[in-house]
Design an enzyme around this catalytic site. Structure first.
Site, PDB file in Angstrom:
ATOM      1  N   CYS A 156     -13.805 -13.113  25.552  1.00  0.00           N
ATOM      2  CA  CYS A 156     -13.079 -12.862  26.812  1.00  0.00           C
ATOM      3  C   CYS A 156     -11.718 -13.556  26.872  1.00  0.00           C
ATOM      4  O   CYS A 156     -10.710 -12.958  27.274  1.00  0.00           O
ATOM      5  CB  CYS A 156     -13.951 -13.294  27.990  1.00  0.00           C
ATOM      6  SG  CYS A 156     -14.786 -14.862  27.733  1.00  0.00           S
ATOM      7  N   HIS A 214     -10.927 -15.928  34.185  1.00  0.00           N
ATOM      8  CA  HIS A 214     -10.445 -17.010  33.331  1.00  0.00           C
ATOM      9  C   HIS A 214      -8.930 -17.133  33.513  1.00  0.00           C
ATOM     10  O   HIS A 214      -8.230 -16.117  33.637  1.00  0.00           O
ATOM     11  CB  HIS A 214     -10.690 -16.700  31.857  1.00  0.00           C
ATOM     12  CG  HIS A 214     -12.133 -16.726  31.436  1.00  0.00           C
ATOM     13  ND1 HIS A 214     -13.155 -17.168  32.239  1.00  0.00           N
ATOM     14  CD2 HIS A 214     -12.702 -16.367  30.244  1.00  0.00           C
ATOM     15  CE1 HIS A 214     -14.296 -17.078  31.560  1.00  0.00           C
ATOM     16  NE2 HIS A 214     -14.042 -16.593  30.358  1.00  0.00           N
TER      17      HIS A 214
END
Ligand code: A2P
Length: 340
Positions: free
Chosen positions: A133, A246
């Site tokens: 990710c 994130h």
């Protein structure tokens, strides 16, 4: 592009990413024929919704993929390692979200905005890997810069949401936060330390070189996706008490001269990116801006005054969507349109 309907299996359908994969298929109006939702024996008896229908979850097995065209896997590395070859053997192309196959030279590692052409190599093993990710959002933002100015070195520090660890970690942050606010004892089950009101410089396990596996994934996967082993990458990955999205502070050094204003113009035109950069108005990407949408958000673009040809920036994306499910469904879409 054909009108063909694609039969899709989702392995790990009851998990945080698997569930989002089902939503993404629905949102993207993917031409789904049959759909099979697979998980462990623990989930047999559960149903999940797809386009208004309730679908029974089935136990993942060696024969689950007969008659399926594409399998989206997000059920952990061991499960992918074991079951992806059975899918491939039955002619069902695997798009795997785990780290099990990413560095296999016969498995393409794909971010469609960056190296869609690499998908063609899926025929070697019948498997395509979805990157880590943190790596996905970083290469979406850095590849346009690399193409024009040639990146020499990347220094990245991440601020990663707990959802990347899965459902149990989402519960742990919630439960610990609630316990602490109420002056109650809290439990630690998922992380080695309390995650509520804390930052842990530790994602995945430690390696002999002192880095974590997550940090080395960012090094190796970035080079594989950008198809350039000369790029220097060094990473520090940190888990923060955020549920979704994130964030990354990224410093790049390029070979060609570069300026912050040129980078802003370049990224404004690049695929999959939204530039949010107006410090005078307190506009920069927040984790909360990233969550629940599919773009990679970039802000705080500025020249690094300590080095020649250096740029600093801040990159945010939804780790479950662009960092996992959306990217996998984008790959599946290219497969369906151009290869199947
Ligand atoms: P289950 O819900 O039946 O345990 P998360 O990353 O959010 O924890 O989700 C992990 C996903 O992977 C879940 O759907 C989980 O199913 C599935 N999974 C884990 N281990 C296996 C296994 N051995 N076989 C099939 N599915 C598995």
């Amino acid at each position: 592009m054909s009108d063909k309907k694609i039969n899709i299996a989702v392995a790990g359908a009851t998990g945080a990413v698997g569930n989002q994969m089902i939503n993404c298929l629905e949102e993207a109006e993917f031409p789904v024929g049959a759909i099979k939702l697979l998980a462990s024996s623990r989930s047999v008896g559960r149903t999940l919704r797809f386009k208004g229908d309730l679908i029974a979850v089935e136990e993942l097995g060696e024969d689950s993929f007969k008659g399926m065209d594409i399998a989206l896997f997000s059920a952990g590395g061991g499960t992918s390692q074991r079951f992806a070859p059975f899918a491939a053997q039955d002619g069902c192309v695997v798009v795997d979200n785990s780290s099990a196959w990413r560095m296999d030279p016969d498995v393409p590692l794909v971010v469609p905005e960056v190296n869609s052409h690499a998908i063609a190599a899926y025929t070697k093993k019948g498997i395509i890997a979805n990157p880590n990710c943190s790596t996905i959002q970083m290469v979406v933002a850095l590849n346009p810069i690399h193409q024009k100015y040639h990146i020499k070195r990347i220094v990245v520090s991440t601020y990663q949401a707990v959802s990347g660890t899965g459902k149990k970690a989402i519960d742990e942050l919630f439960d610990q936060s609630r316990a602490m606010i109420n002056f109650l004892d809290y439990e630690k089950k998922v992380y080695p330390h309390r995650i509520a009101f804390n930052c842990l410089p530790h994602i995945d396990s430690f390696l002999d070189n002192g880095y974590t596996k997550e940090e080395m994934k960012m090094v190796n996967e970035t080079r594989k996706i950008m198809e350039d082993d000369t790029i220097g990458v060094t990473a520090t990955t940190v888990r923060v008490p955020v549920f979704y999205s994130h964030a990354e502070a990224v410093n790049v050094e390029t070979i060609e001269p570069i300026s912050a204003s040129e980078v802003k113009l370049l990224l404004e035109k690049a695929p999959g990116i939204k530039v949010m950069d107006d410090p005078g108005k307190n506009i920069y990407p927040l984790a909360t801006d990233g969550a629940g949408q599919d773009l990679t958000l970039v802000g705080r673009i500025r020249e690094d005054e300590s080095v020649a040809n250096g740029i600093n920036m801040w990159i945010v994306a939804d780790n479950i969507r662009k960092g996992a499910a959306t990217n996998a469904v984008q790959i599946a879409r290219v497969l369906a349109d151009d290869y199947l």
